[in-house]
Design an enzyme around this catalytic site. Structure first.
Site, PDB file in Angstrom:
ATOM      1  N   GLY A   1       1.128  -0.937   5.354  1.00  0.00           N
ATOM      2  CA  GLY A   1       1.344  -2.308   6.476  1.00  0.00           C
ATOM      3  C   GLY A   1       0.147  -2.912   6.922  1.00  0.00           C
ATOM      4  N   GLY A   2      -0.998  -3.064   6.358  1.00  0.00           N
ATOM      5  CA  GLY A   2      -2.164  -3.467   6.808  1.00  0.00           C
ATOM      6  C   GLY A   2      -2.488  -3.193   8.279  1.00  0.00           C
TER       7      GLY A   2
ATOM      8  N   THR B   1       0.956  -1.192  -0.004  1.00  0.00           N
ATOM      9  CA  THR B   1      -0.103  -0.015   0.160  1.00  0.00           C
ATOM     10  C   THR B   1       0.808   1.104   0.083  1.00  0.00           C
ATOM     11  OG1 THR B   1      -1.607  -1.257   1.267  1.00  0.00           O
ATOM     12  CG2 THR B   1      -1.884   1.230   1.296  1.00  0.00           C
TER      13      THR B   1
HETATM   14  O1  DON Z   1      -6.915  -1.700   3.454  1.00  0.00           O
HETATM   15  C1  DON Z   1      -6.127  -2.415   4.142  1.00  0.00           C
HETATM   16  O2  DON Z   1      -5.967  -2.329   5.336  1.00  0.00           O
HETATM   17  C2  DON Z   1      -5.206  -3.132   3.386  1.00  0.00           C
HETATM   18  N1  DON Z   1      -5.545  -3.787   2.193  1.00  0.00           N
HETATM   19  C3  DON Z   1      -3.739  -2.491   3.232  1.00  0.00           C
HETATM   20  C4  DON Z   1      -2.643  -3.350   2.791  1.00  0.00           C
HETATM   21  C5  DON Z   1      -1.503  -2.910   2.992  1.00  0.00           C
HETATM   22  O3  DON Z   1      -1.216  -1.685   3.905  1.00  0.00           O
HETATM   23  C6  DON Z   1      -0.380  -3.570   2.548  1.00  0.00           C
HETATM   24  N2  DON Z   1       0.739  -2.965   2.765  1.00  0.00           N
HETATM   25  N3  DON Z   1       2.018  -2.930   3.245  1.00  0.00           N
END
Ligand code: DON
Length: 584
Positions: free
Chosen positions: A485-486, A393
């Site tokens: 970072g999810g 992301t």
């Molecule tokens: O919306 C979310 O929380 C996830 N799809 C975000 C994914 C994410 O941050 C991956 N990145 N490192």
């Protein structure tokens, strides 16, 4: 120009005020013919005064910094710059920057906070059990890779909405840098090449990824002619072109027979202006992401519970065992609530107020015990996440000299999304469907989720952790912050804010300090990062306390701008290739 059927008038601010002046002048001229009167002074809106020494950005790469600089030089504001950055990153950071994904934008404009939700939505044909086989077992990978992982993208609509509402420049101007990068090419960083190699392995034989990105090599120039054409169409026809024009046809064709997204889904896609979450903390107003993000609620809960536990934290060294133990107990409660109460606000009434209420959080903080053995008292909240290692992301932060700010996090979800490229369109599609609870289990069964909040349903937005945040003091921007970072997003932002405000660190030190992650499940697990691994005595002590240590490949890429008086101080996470730049 495609005319939207659903939203507020799409008249750019600049042309609206021009229209008003023309009308006033014309009326006056008509009246002037019939009687003689002293010419009244025409009301002129004075140009806004600069309140900061300069504009500034913290962005994931140098190309997007250059794009913002060009926009500010042309007189654009923070929203113009943000939209230019987002489109530039769709070209130069194809693993995360996107037009085929979605995200959230927190805006502070002319003294008021706003929040734009342009999260992806499940297609109309999506069903709760679409990722299960006939025995009810999850089909591995189906929600992550390939056509069925794709949700209806929101990014272009989000950028269009934001720029039409708040931008000062022409739409075409803000797309120009991205079109140039796609046409002339850009040079990838070594990190992008590594992420590409991992993704290519993942997608091999399953998608058309290689046909478009096999030339992505560090230092080599990657040109994306089809993407340049797509961006040019969007630039000349407006944002709805993506949803109603040729680009929509190309997406529908790509999906036909393989995925669920149809032209009708695209036509129906709407970005939504929501009330941002606003909380008082430490003398600041924290303006952050409401549901369908869980991040804003979680961040506020963490900040407030830590403040409630001031006595317990007093004198503890940052990232010492007792410190990590208290934070982990706070995080257990945050993630229990997240699992149990947060989902798409258009499908459910989400109790955001209750979850961020001072009295409620004081009571939750009271449950945190410095001496408790980790995991001794089960914290209610169901399954939690299995913490998939999802990168990427991306986040960027912008302030302009007029004191406006944008905090924007957007995503393809996994690195390079679903791996599916729109043939003829040259852009990647997301795998946002994986953010749903793809493996729903009947409530009551072992390992069951507590509820149906985040199961797949037509038109629903999947739960997110993205947390683009702005801090205000005396209604002026004080901090703009966010990260990918999810589920690590909120815990990373919390740690950087704590480093800044509780430990008085400089922005650079606050970013460089060690970060760890913990959430309710898996229990008693502290995740550490390659940038600053937990080793030696600290590792031994945490294990002795009862924690399991687990390495993870990624723990955020925070981009932030602190504003001190009139001076913006941008800072990019040393974990990535980001750029903080002041633009006088
Ligand atoms: O919306 C979310 O929380 C996830 N799809 C975000 C994914 C994410 O941050 C991956 N990145 N490192």
């Amino acid at each position: 120009m495609f005319v939207s059927s659903h939203s507020a008038p799409r008249v750019p601010f600049a042309s609206l005020s021009f229209a008003r002046i023309v009308t006033a002048t014309t009326v006056f001229a008509a009246l002037a013919g019939s009687f003689v009167a002293p010419a009244p002074a025409l009301a002129k809106t004075p140009p806004p005064k600069a309140v900061l020494d300069a504009s500034a950005v913290a962005v994931p790469d140098r190309y997007s910094a250059d794009a913002a600089q060009q926009i500010f030089a042309a007189g654009g504001n923070a929203v113009d710059a943000a939209v230019a950055i987002a489109f530039a990153l769709a070209v130069t950071c194809p693993d995360a920057g996107n037009i085929g994904g979605g995200g959230f934008m927190t805006v502070f404009m002319d003294g008021k906070p706003y929040f734009l939700d342009y999260r992806e939505r499940a297609p109309q044909q999506a069903t709760r059990d679409m990722y299960l086989d006939d025995k009810g077992k999850l089909i591995p990978g189906m929600s992550l890779v390939g056509h069925r992982a794709v949700a209806v993208p929101g990014t272009v609509e989000g950028m269009w909405e934001a720029q039409q509402r708040f931008g000062k420049l022409k739409w075409k101007q803000v797309l120009a840098p991205a079109i140039r990068y796609a046409t002339d090419g850009f040079q990838a960083e070594p990190g992008l090449q590594q992420r590409h190699a991992a993704a290519a392995k993942n997608f091999a034989g399953k998608t058309n990824f290689d046909a478009y990105f096999s030339n992505l090599k560090a230092g080599a120039t990657l040109r994306q002619p089809e993407l340049a054409q797509t961006l040019s169409r969007i630039a000349s026809d407006g944002g709805r072109e993506f949803y109603e024009g040729r680009t929509a046809d190309l997406i529908a064709q790509q999906m036909y027979g393989h995925g669920l997204v149809t032209k009708q889904d695209l036509i129906q896609y709407k970005a939504v202006w929501r009330q941002p979450l606003i909380a008082d903390w430490n003398g600041y107003k924290v303006v952050t992401a409401p549901p369908p993000s869980s991040g804003g609620i979680g961040l506020i809960q963490m900040l407030k519970m830590k403040a409630d536990l001031k006595q317990a934290f007093d004198g503890l060294e940052l990232n010492s065992v007792p410190y990590i133990h208290l934070v982990a107990q706070i995080e257990d409660r945050v993630f229990a609530d997240r699992q149990q109460y947060i989902g798409d606000p258009d499908s459910y009434r989400i109790p955001a107020d209750k979850l961020t209420d001072d009295a409620y959080l004081a009571q939750r903080a009271d449950e945190v015990k410095p001496d408790e053995v980790p995991g001794a008292t089960p914290v209610k909240g169901g399954l939690g996440d299995s913490l998939p290692e999802k990168t990427q992301t991306t986040h960027f932060s912008v302030v302009d000299k007029w004191g406006n700010a944008v905090s924007n996090t957007y995503t393809l979800d996994g690195s390079f999304g679903s791996g599916v490229v729109v043939d003829g369109g040259g852009f990647l599609l997301n795998d946002a469907m994986d953010d749903f609870e793809t493996s729903p289990v009947a409530a009551g069964a072992p390992g069951a989720t507590a509820n149906d909040l985040n199961t797949v349903a037509p038109g629903r937005r999947p739960l997110s952790s993205m947390t683009p945040t702005i801090l205000l003091q005396d209604n002026k921007v004080s901090l703009v912050i966010g990260t990918p970072g999810g589920s690590r997003i909120l815990t990373s932002i919390f740690q950087v804010m704590t480093n800044l405000y509780d430990f008085g660190m400089t922005p650079a030190d606050a970013l460089a300090a060690m970060r760890f992650h913990h959430q309710l499940l898996p229990p008693k697990t502290i995740y550490f990062e390659p940038y600053h691994p937990i080793t030696g005595e600290l590792a031994d002590q945490l294990k002795a306390k009862g924690y399991t240590l687990e390495g993870q490949s990624f723990n955020g890429d925070v981009q932030m701008i602190r504003v001190e008086g009139t001076k913006p101080e941008p800072a990019a996470d040393p974990r990535g290739t980001g750029v903080g730049r002041v633009m006088p």
